[in-house]
Design an enzyme around this catalytic site. Structure first.
Site, short mmCIF file in Angstrom:
data_model
loop_
_atom_site.label_atom_id
_atom_site.label_comp_id
_atom_site.label_asym_id
_atom_site.label_seq_id
_atom_site.Cartn_x
_atom_site.Cartn_y
_atom_site.Cartn_z
CE LYS A 30 -4.27 0.89 2.57
NZ LYS A 30 -4.79 0.81 3.94
C1 E4P Z 1 -8.18 1.89 3.92
O1 E4P Z 1 -7.44 1.04 3.48
C2 E4P Z 1 -7.99 2.53 5.24
O2 E4P Z 1 -7.33 1.60 6.07
C3 E4P Z 1 -9.26 2.88 5.93
O3 E4P Z 1 -10.41 2.52 5.21
C4 E4P Z 1 -9.28 4.22 6.58
O4 E4P Z 1 -10.51 4.42 7.19
P1 E4P Z 1 -10.75 5.56 8.28
O5 E4P Z 1 -11.04 6.83 7.57
O6 E4P Z 1 -11.93 5.06 9.05
O7 E4P Z 1 -9.49 5.64 9.12
#
Ligand code: E4P
Length: 218
Positions: A83
Site C-alpha cells: 500500500k
Molecule cells: C483503507 O485502506 C484505510 O485503512 C481505511 O479505510 C481508513 O478508514 P478511516 O477513515 O476510518 O481511518
C-alpha cells in the site's frame, strides 16, 4: 463485490473468515498501532488466514524508501499487497512494483484526478476514502461514481479495482454495490451490521412464540 476487512485484529479477521465474508484485508499504520502488535508478524498471521490480498502500508515518503520497505514486506507471503500513498513518489513506486508483479494498493485517494493517475501507474487497487470526505461535508459516494465513470471509459484501466475505503456505515456498502464498485474495505463491525433489519428480528420473535404455542418439537 468483494469484502475486505479493514482491521489488524486477528480475532475479528478470523470470525469474518468463518462467516465466509472475507475476501482480503487492509491494514494501515493506525490500525497496527491500535492492535499493539508487531507489524510483520501481524501481516504474516493475517496471510495465514486468507489467501486474498492483504494490504501492508509503507511509511517511507521517498521512492527508494518505499521500495526498500516493500522488499521487506513482499516476502512475507504471496498475497501481500503493498500500500502506497497517492503522491508522485507513491505512483512511481507503484509503477515499479506493478511491473515486478507485485500487487499495489494506492491509498488516500480523494479525487477522480488522483484515481486516474493510480490507474495509469498500474495499481491493482485504488482506495478512495468515502468517510473522510463525508467528514468534511463532501459527498464520498460521488467520488466512487466519478471514478467508475472514468475507468469504464478506458478498457486498459480494467485491471485497477476500485476498493471503497473509510466506510462508516452499511449504506456506504450498499450504495457502492449499486454502482458496481469492485471491493469494499470496512471494519468487521460494519460488515456484520449488514445483516440487521428490525422486521427480521420481529419476525423471528413472532415465529418462535407461535411455534411454542403449538407445543411441538422438531
Ligand atoms: C483503507 O485502506 C484505510 O485503512 C481505511 O479505510 C481508513 O478508514 P478511516 O477513515 O476510518 O481511518
Amino acid at each position: 463485490m468483494k469484502f475486505f476487512a479493514d482491521t489488524a485484529d486477528i480475532e475479528e479477521i478470523r470470525e469474518l473468515a468463518l462467516l465466509g465474508l472475507l475476501d482480503g484485508v487492509t491494514t494501515n499504520p493506525s490500525l497496527i498501532k491500535k492492535s499493539g502488535r508487531d507489524f510483520k508478524q501481524t501481516i504474516a498471521e493475517i496471510c495465514a488466514i486468507t489467501k486474498g490480498p492483504v494490504s501492508a502500508e509503507v511509511v517511507a515518503t521517498d521512492v527508494e524508501g518505499m521500495l526498500r520497505e516493500a522488499a521487506e514486506l513482499t516476502p512475507i507471503a504471496p498475497n501481500v499487497t503493498i500500500k502506497v500513498p497517492l503522491t508522485l513518489a507513491g505512483l512511481k513506486a507503484c509503477r515499479y512494483l506493478s511491473e515486478q508483479g507485485t500487487m499495489v494498493n494506492v491509498t488516500l485517494c480523494f479525487s477522480p484526478a488522483q484515481a486516474l493517475l493510480a490507474a495509469k501507474a498500474g495499481a491493482a487497487f485504488i482506495s478512495p476514502f468515502v468517510g473522510r470526505l463525508d467528514d468534511i461535508s463532501q459527498d464520498g459516494l460521488t467520488l466512487i461514481a466519478d471514478i467508475l465513470r472514468i475507468y469504464r471509459n478506458y478498457p486498459q484501466f480494467n485491471k485497477t479495482q476500485i476498493l471503497v475505503a473509510s466506510i462508516r456505515h452499511p449504506l456506504h456498502i450498499t450504495e457502492s454495490a449499486k454502482m458496481g464498485a469492485d471491493v469494499i474495505t470496512a471494519p468487521p463491525s460494519i460488515i456484520k451490521q449488514l445483516v440487521k433489519h428490525p422486521l427480521t428480528d420481529k419476525g423471528i420473535e413472532q415465529f418462535l412464540s407461535d411455534w411454542a404455542a403449538t407445543g411441538q418439537k422438531i
